[in-house]
Write an enzyme that holds these catalytic residues in place. Structure first.
Site, PDB file in Angstrom:
ATOM      1  N   THR A  48       0.915  -1.204   0.102  1.00 59.47           N
ATOM      2  CA  THR A  48      -0.015   0.035  -0.003  1.00 59.47           C
ATOM      3  C   THR A  48       0.919   1.331   0.023  1.00 59.47           C
ATOM      4  O   THR A  48       0.420   2.086  -0.726  1.00 59.47           O
ATOM      5  CB  THR A  48      -0.901  -0.062   1.221  1.00 59.47           C
ATOM      6  N   CYS A  49       1.881   1.193   0.891  1.00 61.04           N
ATOM      7  CA  CYS A  49       2.977   2.381   0.805  1.00 61.04           C
ATOM      8  C   CYS A  49       3.299   2.866  -0.310  1.00 61.04           C
ATOM      9  O   CYS A  49       2.806   4.219  -0.689  1.00 61.04           O
ATOM     10  CB  CYS A  49       3.693   2.313   1.828  1.00 61.04           C
ATOM     11  N   GLY A 188     -13.983  11.589   8.679  1.00 65.23           N
ATOM     12  CA  GLY A 188     -12.882  13.041   9.127  1.00 65.23           C
ATOM     13  C   GLY A 188     -11.689  12.249   9.823  1.00 65.23           C
ATOM     14  O   GLY A 188     -11.118  13.149  10.546  1.00 65.23           O
ATOM     15  N   HIS A 451      20.668  27.854  16.377  1.00 62.91           N
ATOM     16  CA  HIS A 451      19.569  29.017  16.111  1.00 62.91           C
ATOM     17  C   HIS A 451      19.673  29.510  14.574  1.00 62.91           C
ATOM     18  O   HIS A 451      20.683  29.558  14.045  1.00 62.91           O
ATOM     19  CB  HIS A 451      19.909  30.236  17.145  1.00 62.91           C
TER      20      HIS A 451
END
Length: 476
Positions: A48-49, A188, A451
């Site tokens: 499936t993947c 959903g 950072h």
């Protein structure tokens, strides 16, 4: 040389039924070790993947995100012309990536020396398999070791008219040639949410029907609410606590009659997508003939070592139930590979189960949620950080979502985390590695991260003031 037993069955060392993300790699590993391995695959190598799941959907989602960013270009001071989507090109790109991955999986399997038979397998007895090949011929096989990796398929609810109206599932939707004008989605869950946002960004009108009171029921309410808000901003309409009653075809498309808080009404769409869960591929396999038990939902019963109720037969991946994720299927392969080839014993019960939903922002989680921690009555601290306070998110103008972490109040160990945000799956992986290594919340708070990265926001997450959850006292 083809060895046959007294029943006339061709004998192999190993038979693998299903060439998914567990069966294919395991077959390759066992064949490379010198065993005679036959793989029986009904549809296509990769499971499936590669063919109907991760690879095609995430490729399409990437195209949808580009369309989204192009329409937002003025937010960044970049001016472009009118944005349009060439849906045929989106599909061609997706098909090319799928073919690349599928071919790679097939080449890896066949180059290992494993035999690949394209056909349908059915048990005729304990570890005895009859294969009906694509050309109609039949072949009888037998082996002391049989591996099941047959996966699952989309579930179709028992709804009057649903199959007659030309409704789509998550597989057939991928083959659409035209962009839906109005895509109505029944369900959903995570599949419906990924497709809903993607097609809204492509330019379709999208309505999602969910019978429950909220989306993403396994997530904390604040996470589910933030996710719904993000998708609504992208144009997805949600109808919660709404039950579909019947469907019918019209000249204009599909009509779906639903019952909700405001009574009964009729929705009209050009296309209807059924996204109501998955059904295991265990029917008509003759499992009872082999002594292989399934549960009430049709999933194969296994123990912590993936052994079925039949000696010498193992089940891997989605067909055994539990978390239906590619990385779990692949880890099933590693557990059995290590047991068979390296004498290492590991159980499925002691592994983490992370997952990422590729909505935008991504929803990623591992371990306990706040809701689960409260149900377990554990002494924990809950840390929460809105993405609007993450420097990198502000700089990229991608501030939707939040981060949450559940920390043991006694040991300072991380018990679980949720990241709904830009590249949430990547940030979640940092937190999972911390859990694997026993890194404490204090160490993450004081850690030195470059950072300005998203991971640096973990400093800020654990610098915040947590909500403490203490066990309720038990009356004497």
């Amino acid at each position: 040389m083809d060895t046959r037993n007294t029943d006339g069955n061709s004998v192999r060392d190993v038979i693998v039924i299903g060439a998914g993300q567990a069966g294919g790699p395991l077959a390759s590993a066992l064949a490379s070790s010198g065993r005679r391995v036959t793989v029986i695959e009904q549809a296509h190598v990769g499971g499936t993947c590669v063919n109907e799941g991760c690879t095609p959907t995430k490729t399409m989602i990437a195209s949808a995100r580009v369309a989204y960013l192009a329409r937002r270009s003025q937010d960044y001071g970049v001016h472009t012309g009118e944005v349009s989507v060439d849906f045929a090109q989106v599909q061609r790109r997706k098909d090319q990536v799928v073919e690349q991955f599928r071919s790679g999986s097939t080449d890896s399997l066949t180059s290992s020396g494993a035999e690949l038979l394209m056909g349908r397998a059915r048990f005729t007895g304990p570890r005895q398999i009859q294969v009906t090949l694509a050309d109609g011929r039949q072949q009888d096989l037998q082996a002391p070791l049989v591996i099941l990796n047959t996966g699952a398929r989309p579930t179709w609810p028992d709804l009057p008219g649903l199959r007659e109206v030309g409704a789509l599932d998550s597989t057939s939707l991928l083959a659409l040639k035209e962009l839906p004008e109005h895509l109505v989605i029944l369900g959903g869950g995570y599949i419906g949410l990924e497709f809903g946002q993607a097609f809204a960004r492509f330019g379709s009108r999208v309505t999602v029907i969910e019978h429950g009171p909220r989306l993403a029921a396994r997530e904390d309410p604040d996470v589910a609410e933030a996710l719904q808000q993000a998708l609504e901003q992208d144009g997805v309409t949600f109808m919660l606590e709404t039950q579909a009653l019947r469907a019918q075809r019209t000249d204009a498309g599909v009509e779906l009659v639903v019952q909700g808080k405001d009574g009964e009404q009729t929705l009209r769409g050009s296309h209807l997508l059924v996204a109501a869960g998955r059904t295991p591929n265990t029917d008509d396999m003759g499992l009872a003939e082999a002594g292989i038990e399934v549960n009430d939902h049709g999933y194969i019963v296994v123990d912590g070592h993936l052994q079925t109720t039949a000696e010498g037969v193992y089940a891997l991946g989605d067909v055994k139930g539990g978390p239906a994720f590619t990385h779990i299927s692949y880890d099933d392969y590693r557990i059995l590979r290590d047991a068979l080839l390296h004498g290492k014993v590991r159980s499925t019960s002691d592994r983490p189960v992370p997952y990422t939903v590729f909505t935008d922002p991504q929803l990623a989680r591992v371990g306990l949620s706040e809701t689960e921690a409260r149900k377990q009555n554990r002494p924990v601290r809950i840390y929460t950080l809105p993405m609007a306070r993450v420097a990198r998110a502000i700089e990229t103008d991608e501030t939707r979502g939040l981060m949450k972490a559940v920390v043991d109040d006694h040991t300072d160990q991380l018990l679980g985390a949720t990241v709904l945000g830009l590249d949430g799956g990547e940030v979640l992986s940092v937190l999972e590695v911390a859990m694997m290594g026993g890194v404490t919340a204090t160490q993450l708070r004081e850690g030195v991260f470059s950072h300005p990265t998203l991971s640096e926001s973990l400093n800020n997450l654990f610098m915040g003031t947590p909500v403490k959850v203490q066990p309720e006292s038990t009356p004497a």
